[in-house]
Design a protein around this motif. Sequence first.
Motif, mmCIF file in Angstrom:
data_model
loop_
_atom_site.group_PDB
_atom_site.id
_atom_site.type_symbol
_atom_site.label_atom_id
_atom_site.label_comp_id
_atom_site.label_asym_id
_atom_site.label_seq_id
_atom_site.Cartn_x
_atom_site.Cartn_y
_atom_site.Cartn_z
ATOM 1 N N ASP A 160 0.809 -1.221 0.000
ATOM 2 C CA ASP A 160 0.000 0.000 0.000
ATOM 3 C C ASP A 160 0.843 1.273 0.000
ATOM 4 O OD1 ASP A 160 0.884 0.359 2.624
ATOM 5 O OD2 ASP A 160 -1.113 0.270 3.513
ATOM 6 N N GLY A 161 2.174 1.111 0.004
ATOM 7 C CA GLY A 161 3.049 2.259 -0.023
ATOM 8 C C GLY A 161 3.198 2.972 1.311
ATOM 9 N N GLN A 162 2.500 2.471 2.334
ATOM 10 C CA GLN A 162 2.535 3.098 3.654
ATOM 11 C C GLN A 162 2.992 2.106 4.723
ATOM 12 O OE1 GLN A 162 -1.186 5.092 4.417
ATOM 13 N NE2 GLN A 162 -1.297 5.865 2.326
ATOM 14 N N GLY A 163 3.732 1.099 4.300
ATOM 15 C CA GLY A 163 4.275 0.132 5.250
ATOM 16 C C GLY A 163 3.519 -1.175 5.328
#
Length: 126
Positions: free
Chosen positions: A36-39
């Motif tokens: 998700d690009g946020q970890g």
Amino acid sequence: MITILGQVMLYVNNQEESLEFWTQKAGFSVISEVDDGQGMKWFEIAPTNDSQTRIVLHNKEVVAKMSPGVNLGTPSLLFFSDNLDQLYKDFQDKNITVGEIVDVPEGRVFNFTDNEENYFAVVEKK
């Protein structure tokens, strides 16, 4: 109405090492990979592409932070095989820790450990 168990969440300490174990040693395929690009990143794997139930490898530390109440313990999984002897030999050849093959009411079965020393079992379906 529930019709099938779709996914089993497997919370692991090292996703890359676990992915390598399940694909390179246990013979599973990657069905999908999500980041998700946020970890939050996970891998959906299965023994075959048309398997009805799949395993999702989640980062245990990330999940613990995002959802503190989630049980992060390893589920007790029982896999089926139609050629237990060959699978047992393959696992031994790939240096997977395996227990002895034993007879149980359901058939012959053996345990094995993954890269994080979680125990799972395989039974020969007749």
